[in-house]
Design a protein around this motif. Structure first.
Motif, PDB file in Angstrom:
ATOM      1  N   GLY A 280       0.815  -1.208   0.000  1.00 34.94           N
ATOM      2  CA  GLY A 280       0.000   0.000   0.000  1.00 34.94           C
ATOM      3  C   GLY A 280       0.851   1.261   0.000  1.00 34.94           C
ATOM      4  N   GLU A 281       0.187   2.394   0.195  1.00 34.16           N
ATOM      5  CA  GLU A 281       0.869   3.681   0.135  1.00 34.16           C
ATOM      6  C   GLU A 281       1.908   3.811   1.248  1.00 34.16           C
ATOM      7  N   ASP A 282       3.000   4.470   0.934  1.00 34.49           N
ATOM      8  CA  ASP A 282       4.049   4.710   1.926  1.00 34.49           C
ATOM      9  C   ASP A 282       3.483   5.466   3.126  1.00 34.49           C
ATOM     10  N   GLY A 283       3.921   5.082   4.309  1.00 34.59           N
ATOM     11  CA  GLY A 283       3.487   5.757   5.523  1.00 34.59           C
ATOM     12  C   GLY A 283       2.197   5.230   6.106  1.00 34.59           C
ATOM     13  N   THR A 284       1.569   4.243   5.437  1.00 31.62           N
ATOM     14  CA  THR A 284       0.347   3.631   5.959  1.00 31.62           C
ATOM     15  C   THR A 284       0.651   2.234   6.489  1.00 31.62           C
ATOM     16  N   TYR A 285      -0.269   1.704   7.279  1.00 30.24           N
ATOM     17  CA  TYR A 285      -0.116   0.327   7.761  1.00 30.24           C
ATOM     18  C   TYR A 285      -0.089  -0.656   6.593  1.00 30.24           C
TER      19      TYR A 285
END
Length: 318
Positions: A280-285
């Protein structure tokens, strides 16, 4: 002709003067470049504060079709360690990466997995399905390989790398237990996972699901009209009501299936978007390996009639 590190450095010397290697602010850290987000995540977990990690392929990027850029070449030439997957995952980069392997700390971290644990490739007789991260127990072996590479490069930090790896392996064990529990709650007759391409065969083998991909193991293969027509007939005949899209693969073929089933009076819905070849997107779980697999297992089980917590194993799913 095999490429050498010296040749690469010469070829990009002009570019290197204007592009930083990405590690200038962390000169005392070990500079690691990884091809995929999953490998980068393993390197961050094992390396901790001692490494600075860059992933070449971000969210939504298909590793089967990815080709190295000039910026990638500069980053790899300046890195202390380069980690790539192998098993023909980075198909368009394979010759390039093999050319680098003899010139320093460049390692294909999945290539040395025991062959008896690997599944065959559906298009190439002498190759294996590369999607080993779909089974947390198998991915744990890759984490150990990443640990051993970091130790070999910076042996004075061995104790830290081993401690970090052990802590992460405990998390992976908890993840494996969670995925087994929620996926086993799916009724037996509903354990059919139909997605855009065959990225989930290790998942199916681990959890007892029949896995059907419109395309083959590589997204480079195309699904013909006959293949789509056959799958529409399967959806209708077996009363399959949910299919899944992937974050790194076009949903065109999945939507064609849904439309084809609807034309025969059978309603099929999209059960959710899965992370197959990218996280998933960087910085997300979901941008971590734990979050990626937690998301996939929770979405699949929930859509197919299983019993799942609303926000997954750690209550962190978006």
């Amino acid at each position: 002709m095999m490429l050498t590190k010296r040749t690469l450095l010469a070829a990009v010397s002009a570019l290197a003067m204007t592009i930083t290697a990405g590690f200038a602010d962390a000169q005392e850290k070990l500079g690691v470049v990884a091809t995929t987000g999953m490998i980068a995540d393993a390197a961050r977990e094992v390396g901790g504060d001692l490494v600075e990690v860059r992933a070449l392929m971000g969210p939504g990027v298909d590793p089967h079709a990815y080709r190295q850029t000039r910026t990638d070449i500069v980053a790899m030439a300046n890195a202390d360690v380069v980690l790539w997957h192998g098993l023909y995952l980075e198909a368009q980069m394979e010759e390039f990466m093999q050319g680098l392997e003899g010139e320093g700390n460049v390692v294909a971290v999945a290539e040395s997995l025991p062959k008896n644990l690997l599944l065959g490739h559906d298009n190439y007789e002498d190759k294996y399905d590369p999607h080993v991260w779909m089974n947390p127990n198998l991915w744990s072996r890759v984490v150990l390989n990443v640990r051993d590479v970091l130790i070999s490069v910076q042996p004075e930090s061995e104790a830290t790398f081993r401690a970090n790896a052990d802590a992460h392996l405990e998390e992976l064990e908890a993840l494996a237990q969670y995925t087994t529990r929620v996926l086993s709650s799916v009724p037996a007759e509903g354990r059919v996972l139909l997605t855009a391409h065959d990225a989930f065969n290790y998942f199916g083998s681990a959890y007892g699901f029949e896995v059907v991909g419109i395309q083959g193991i590589s997204t480079e293969s195309e699904a013909g009209l006959q293949r789509v027509s056959e799958l529409v007939e399967m959806l209708v005949a077996r009363d399959i009501k949910a299919v899944f899209v992937e974050s790194s693969v076009s949903d065109r073929n999945i939507r064609a299936l849904i439309e084809g089933a609807a034309a025969q009076g059978h309603e099929v819905v999209i059960g959710g978007e899965l992370f197959s070849d990218a996280m998933g997107e960087d910085g997300t779980y979901e941008g971590t390996y734990l979050g990626m697999i937690d998301h996939n297992a929770t979405v699949i089980a929930g859509a197919l009639g299983g019993d799942v917590p609303a926000k997954g194993m750690n209550g962190l799913l978006y």
